[in-house]
Design a protein around this motif. Structure first.
Motif, PDB file in Angstrom:
ATOM      1  N   PRO A   1       0.831  -1.207   0.000  1.00 54.23           N
ATOM      2  CA  PRO A   1       0.000   0.000   0.000  1.00 54.23           C
ATOM      3  C   PRO A   1       0.865   1.256   0.000  1.00 54.23           C
ATOM      4  O   PRO A   1       1.838   1.341   0.741  1.00 54.23           O
ATOM      5  N   PHE A   2       0.493   2.224  -0.842  1.00 55.23           N
ATOM      6  CA  PHE A   2       1.355   3.389  -1.064  1.00 55.23           C
ATOM      7  C   PHE A   2       0.661   4.694  -0.687  1.00 55.23           C
ATOM      8  O   PHE A   2       1.139   5.459   0.136  1.00 55.23           O
ATOM      9  N   CYS A   3      -0.511   4.935  -1.279  1.00 54.40           N
ATOM     10  CA  CYS A   3      -1.172   6.222  -1.007  1.00 54.40           C
ATOM     11  C   CYS A   3      -2.021   6.177   0.257  1.00 54.40           C
ATOM     12  O   CYS A   3      -2.292   7.211   0.858  1.00 54.40           O
ATOM     13  N   GLY A   4      -2.476   4.995   0.660  1.00 54.84           N
ATOM     14  CA  GLY A   4      -3.279   4.848   1.868  1.00 54.84           C
ATOM     15  C   GLY A   4      -4.666   5.447   1.749  1.00 54.84           C
ATOM     16  O   GLY A   4      -5.388   5.519   2.743  1.00 54.84           O
TER      17      GLY A   4
ATOM     18  N   GLY B   1      -6.936   5.148  -1.395  1.00 58.38           N
ATOM     19  CA  GLY B   1      -7.808   4.759  -2.500  1.00 58.38           C
ATOM     20  C   GLY B   1      -7.456   5.339  -3.855  1.00 58.38           C
ATOM     21  O   GLY B   1      -8.271   5.282  -4.770  1.00 58.38           O
ATOM     22  N   VAL B   2      -6.259   5.870  -4.009  1.00 63.87           N
ATOM     23  CA  VAL B   2      -5.886   6.516  -5.268  1.00 63.87           C
ATOM     24  C   VAL B   2      -4.966   5.638  -6.119  1.00 63.87           C
ATOM     25  O   VAL B   2      -5.203   5.455  -7.311  1.00 63.87           O
ATOM     26  N   CYS B   3      -3.921   5.063  -5.506  1.00 64.59           N
ATOM     27  CA  CYS B   3      -2.845   4.438  -6.296  1.00 64.59           C
ATOM     28  C   CYS B   3      -3.175   3.030  -6.790  1.00 64.59           C
ATOM     29  O   CYS B   3      -2.538   2.542  -7.707  1.00 64.59           O
ATOM     30  N   GLN B   4      -4.111   2.357  -6.146  1.00 66.32           N
ATOM     31  CA  GLN B   4      -4.508   0.990  -6.514  1.00 66.32           C
ATOM     32  C   GLN B   4      -3.389  -0.040  -6.304  1.00 66.32           C
ATOM     33  O   GLN B   4      -3.465  -1.147  -6.828  1.00 66.32           O
TER      34      GLN B   4
ATOM     35  N   CYS C   1      -2.751  -1.428  -3.560  1.00 65.15           N
ATOM     36  CA  CYS C   1      -3.103  -2.306  -2.445  1.00 65.15           C
ATOM     37  C   CYS C   1      -4.196  -3.287  -2.818  1.00 65.15           C
ATOM     38  O   CYS C   1      -4.798  -3.880  -1.943  1.00 65.15           O
TER      39      CYS C   1
ATOM     40  N   CYS D   1      -6.822  -0.674   1.420  1.00 65.33           N
ATOM     41  CA  CYS D   1      -6.774   0.501   2.301  1.00 65.33           C
ATOM     42  C   CYS D   1      -8.157   1.058   2.589  1.00 65.33           C
ATOM     43  O   CYS D   1      -8.323   1.848   3.506  1.00 65.33           O
TER      44      CYS D   1
HETATM   45  S1  FES Z   1      -2.922   2.234  -0.862  1.00 67.90           S
HETATM   46 FE1  FES Z   1      -3.325   3.391  -2.641  1.00 67.90          FE
HETATM   47  S2  FES Z   1      -5.250   2.656  -3.224  1.00 67.90           S
HETATM   48 FE2  FES Z   1      -4.921   1.638  -1.368  1.00 67.90          FE
END
Ligand code: FES
Ligand SMILES: Cc1cc2nc3c(=O)[nH]c(=O)nc-3n(C[C@H](O)[C@H](O)[C@H](O)COP(=O)(O)OP(=O)(O)OC[C@H]3O[C@@H](n4cnc5c(N)ncnc54)[C@H](O)[C@@H]3O)c2cc1C
Lengths: 82, 431
Positions: free
Chosen positions: A46-49, A51-54, A56, A68
């Motif tokens: 998980p990167f953006c935490g 819901g943006v980066c996908q 996770c 996330c």
């Molecule tokens: S951590 Fe980026 S979408 Fe879930």
């Protein structure tokens, strides 16, 4: 929030505090919380935490979900590298 | 064949952050039927996240309780917008079902996301956004005993560091790209906004360094250390996690997909354009909070209140909050000036640094492209699951390319939800 939730991540039993997100639970199950591998085979966590980066995305009870933005539920089956 | 339910409301609010909550509460006394949808598990937005690692402040509780008190407000958490199948209608999806929602008035309170920029090692597990780390910790991520470096720009770095420390992490460095003069100037100006000054003091940290940049994050399989450039010299710091954020980008995708005009931006990505009553260029559609430009929760609350009143026709009440909004607009302007990104941040990526994390497209493959369309068609940049939300922002900053215009589905959706679109028409009404 009190109490605990038990779920399976890649078949492994993991116990977390009630209300924990699946993204956070991945870290409890594995040292860096890897969710998937990229198209060239690199581990991704998980990167953006938010819901943006996908990065996770995992399978939760057979459905593709964002770890996330999903709260752990009792007995949930989570599969990584979805 | 899938048949999707069709629901109706007077006022649909997308986003349950401070702006969306305030809009719903302002509109509620009108008696309108109000639906608030948000993709997170609970209302609160980016700043007021609930979870086992969060201590919800009194203000957040107050707004949540206000939402619950009004019988004509329905909050749908864990729900996202997929498409706009018809005029005055959105296609929604939650974990269980997809459905269509018809609205008479719409308020977009979709907030902002972090600007995440590529540097060598940014794809390693253990690297997260700064606000992202904060969100993960609030959602129960255990970081006790971890050594964390926070890097990038803006006050959110301090907020993220404070959350990490409260959760038992050792914050070993906060690397701010802005100069000492800019950061100190901002702190002094904060005296005009006393609440914020107190916040800044409590966030103050001895590990804070200005004019400090990420060179690379290193590690085999996960983060082991970070190389920073501080002024003229490079320092290597051993750590377990790196949280980075370079400011915020307004979430305008839904507004753009509906056809709302964007406002000109001095720097960074353009926000949705709104007038004094928070109306967008589209009749019946309003916008409030950080999708109209970032500037903190107080500004979002003031804008949300104005939008809520305006949407139910109470312009007098709306105008009473203009002063408050102006005050926080001034704060936002100060924030933007103080933490403007230095041009050399563009030099962070190396030729082999991946810019598109979904399709693994390196910087070297993009440097020769003429623009987004070229990068998309020939390098598959922005063609992956995040739909260019991460690499599009990065490419806009690095190359000045305008990100791809949003197309439905706005976020990856289940086939059943999309299939429901095919059977379109009023006959679905009765289902
Ligand atoms: S951590 Fe980026 S979408 Fe879930
Ligand atoms: C990661 C992050 C952390 C932050 N932490 C702090 C902090 O600690 N302190 C601080 O002062 N400020 C913080 N901020 C700034 C903060 O965003 C604002 O102060 C405030 O939350 C803005 O309120 P808002 O209502 O405009 O938007 P937000 O609070 O961002 O709320 C928008 C909501 O809409 C949802 N949403 C967006 N698009 C859709 C869609 N298509 N469908 C469904 N739901 C959607 C989002 O998931 C979100 O829940 C943070 C910002 C970010 C990005």
């Amino acid at each position: 929030m009190s109490g605990q939730t038990s779920l399976h991540i890649d078949g492994r039993l993991v116990r977390v505090k009630a209300g924990t997100s699946v993204a956070a639970a991945l870290r409890v199950a594995d040292s860096m919380g890897v969710a998937r591998t990229s198209i060239s085979g690199q581990p991704r966590a998980p990167f953006c935490g938010m819901g943006v980066c996908q990065e996770c995305r995992v399978r939760v009870d057979g459905r593709r979900m964002l770890a996330c933005q999903t709260v752990c539920a009792e007995g949930m089956q989570v599969e990584t590298t979805a | 064949m899938t048949i999707l339910a069709l629901e109706h409301c007077d006022l649909l609010i997308v986003g349950a952050g401070p702006a969306g909550m305030a809009a719903a509460v302002a509109a509620a006394p009108s008696g309108a039927s109000i639906v608030v949808i948000d993709d997170n598990p609970a209302p609160g937005g980016q700043i007021w996240r609930d979870g086992p690692g969060a201590a919800l402040p009194p203000a957040a509780r107050k707004w949540r309780e206000a939402l619950e008190r009004h019988a004509n407000i329905r909050v749908c958490s864990g729900t996202r917008v997929i498409a706009a199948p018809a005029h005055g209608e959105l296609l929604l999806e939650d974990a269980v079902r997809g459905w269509r929602m018809q609205w008479k008035k719409l308020i977009l309170c979709t907030g902002a996301r972090e600007l995440l920029l590529p540097f060598p090692g940014w794809t390693l597990p253990g690297v997260t956004g700064a606000g992202g780390l904060q969100a993960l910790i609030k959602a129960g991520l255990p970081v006790e005993g971890e050594r964390i470096v926070v890097a990038g720009s803006g006050p959110l770095l301090l907020a993220a560091a404070a959350t990490a420390r409260a959760a038992g992490a050792k914050v070993v460095r906060i690397a701010e790209q802005a100069s000492l003069a800019a950061a100190a100037g901002f702190a002094v100006k904060l005296l005009r906004w006393p609440g914020k000054a107190v916040q800044a003091l409590t966030l103050g940290d001895t590990r804070y360094r200005t004019s400090s940049r990420i060179v690379a994050v290193q590690g085999r399989g996960q983060v082991e250390s970070v190389l920073l450039r501080q002024g003229g010299r490079e320092v290597q710091i051993d750590c377990d996690r790196v949280a980075c954020g370079f400011g915020l980008t307004p979430n305008t995708q839904l507004g753009q997909m509906l056809g709302c005009a964007l406002a000109p931006a001095d720097t960074g990505a353009p926000p949705l354009a709104v007038d004094a009553l928070q109306r967008t260029s589209l009749p019946g559609v309003y916008a409030a909070g950080e999708c109209t430009g970032f500037g903190g929760s107080e500004r979002a609350l003031a804008q949300g209140t104005i939008a809520g009143y305006a949407a139910v026709g109470n312009e007098r009440a709306a105008r009473q909050h203009e002063h408050e909004r102006a005050r926080w607009n001034a704060f936002a302007a100060q924030l933007h000036r103080s933490f403007a990104l230095a041009p050399d941040i563009r030099q962070m990526p190396q030729p082999d640094t991946l810019v598109c994390r979904c399709e693994d497209v390196p910087f070297s493959a993009l440097a020769g492209c003429s623009g987004w369309t070229d990068a998309k068609l020939h390098r598959r940049c922005g063609m992956g699951a995040c739909q260019g939300r991460v690499c599009g922002d990065a490419a806009q900053f690095l190359f000045g390319w305008t990100p791809p215009s949003p197309r439905p589905p706005l976020s990856p959706a289940r086939i059943a939800t999309l299939a429901g679109l095919a059977v379109h028409g009023n006959d679905v009404d009765r289902q």
